[in-house]
Write a protein that holds these residues in place. Structure first.
Motif, PDB file in Angstrom:
ATOM      1  N   ILE A  53       0.827  -1.208   0.000  1.00 49.65           N
ATOM      2  CA  ILE A  53       0.000   0.000   0.000  1.00 49.65           C
ATOM      3  C   ILE A  53       0.860   1.256   0.000  1.00 49.65           C
ATOM      4  O   ILE A  53       0.621   2.179  -0.770  1.00 49.65           O
ATOM      5  N   ILE A  54       1.876   1.308   0.844  1.00 49.77           N
ATOM      6  CA  ILE A  54       2.707   2.505   0.955  1.00 49.77           C
ATOM      7  C   ILE A  54       3.941   2.342   0.067  1.00 49.77           C
ATOM      8  O   ILE A  54       4.827   1.542   0.358  1.00 49.77           O
ATOM      9  N   GLY A  81       2.841  -2.843   5.805  1.00 49.54           N
ATOM     10  CA  GLY A  81       3.542  -2.817   7.075  1.00 49.54           C
ATOM     11  C   GLY A  81       3.144  -1.599   7.886  1.00 49.54           C
ATOM     12  O   GLY A  81       3.681  -1.350   8.949  1.00 49.54           O
ATOM     13  N   GLY A  82       2.204  -0.826   7.358  1.00 44.64           N
ATOM     14  CA  GLY A  82       1.761   0.385   8.047  1.00 44.64           C
ATOM     15  C   GLY A  82       2.580   1.586   7.620  1.00 44.64           C
ATOM     16  O   GLY A  82       3.415   1.513   6.726  1.00 44.64           O
ATOM     17  N   GLY A  83       2.323   2.658   8.236  1.00 44.91           N
ATOM     18  CA  GLY A  83       2.977   3.929   7.942  1.00 44.91           C
ATOM     19  C   GLY A  83       2.662   4.846   9.098  1.00 44.91           C
ATOM     20  O   GLY A  83       2.974   4.540  10.236  1.00 44.91           O
ATOM     21  N   ASP A  89      -5.647  -0.348   9.155  1.00 42.46           N
ATOM     22  CA  ASP A  89      -6.402   0.762   8.570  1.00 42.46           C
ATOM     23  C   ASP A  89      -6.153   0.859   7.073  1.00 42.46           C
ATOM     24  O   ASP A  89      -7.084   1.066   6.295  1.00 42.46           O
ATOM     25  N   TYR A  90      -4.915   0.701   6.645  1.00 42.96           N
ATOM     26  CA  TYR A  90      -4.595   0.711   5.217  1.00 42.96           C
ATOM     27  C   TYR A  90      -5.246  -0.479   4.517  1.00 42.96           C
ATOM     28  O   TYR A  90      -5.755  -0.358   3.402  1.00 42.96           O
ATOM     29  N   LEU A  91      -5.216  -1.618   5.165  1.00 46.00           N
ATOM     30  CA  LEU A  91      -5.742  -2.834   4.553  1.00 46.00           C
ATOM     31  C   LEU A  91      -7.264  -2.797   4.451  1.00 46.00           C
ATOM     32  O   LEU A  91      -7.837  -3.284   3.485  1.00 46.00           O
ATOM     33  N   ALA A 104      -1.198  -8.062   6.805  1.00 48.64           N
ATOM     34  CA  ALA A 104      -0.210  -7.180   7.424  1.00 48.64           C
ATOM     35  C   ALA A 104       1.156  -7.848   7.293  1.00 48.64           C
ATOM     36  O   ALA A 104       1.265  -9.073   7.338  1.00 48.64           O
ATOM     37  N   LYS A 105       2.182  -7.027   7.081  1.00 52.92           N
ATOM     38  CA  LYS A 105       3.549  -7.549   7.045  1.00 52.92           C
ATOM     39  C   LYS A 105       4.033  -7.747   8.474  1.00 52.92           C
ATOM     40  O   LYS A 105       3.671  -6.952   9.341  1.00 52.92           O
TER      41      LYS A 105
END
Length: 123
Positions: A53-54, A81-83, A89-91, A104-105
């Protein structure tokens, strides 16, 4: 055999997933961002896309929306892996935009392989 496009700016992730899928007989293409992924898709249309995503240049959310416009039948798995916010939330956003599933990573190889096989069998 099915063609998979792995999109991630982390070469360790793309390399690991490429090896995993090639051992199972899949054709695998790689891209480091969404912009490059669209170029690869124009040359070799995948059956399934796995996208982070990022990423720089074009993020995964934008890529998912563009894939849904260009090739609505292509299956999509989102990974993050988020940001600035938690990966979940991204997923959640990725699934609302059209990803069939998300992880999630770090992603367990067995879970990823099972999801890929399930989505490709569903056609």
């Amino acid at each position: 055999m099915a063609r998979i496009l792995v999109v991630d700016d982390d070469v360790n992730i793309t390399s690991m997933l490429r090896r995993l899928f090639q051992r199972r007989g899949y054709d695998v293409d790689e891209a480091v961002n969404g912009k490059q992924a669209l170029q690869v898709m124009d040359q070799n249309r995948p059956d399934l896309v796995i996208t982070d995503i990022i990423m720089p240049e074009m993020e995964g959310a934008e890529l998912i929306m563009e894939i849904r416009k260009r090739a609505p039948d292509v299956k999509i798995i989102a990974i993050s892996g988020g940001g600035r916010i938690q990966p979940a939330d991204y997923l959640d956003l990725a699934e609302k935009l059209g990803a069939e599933c998300s992880f999630a990573k770090p992603v367990k190889q067995s879970d990823m392989l099972a999801a890929v096989e399930r989505l490709l069998e569903a056609g």
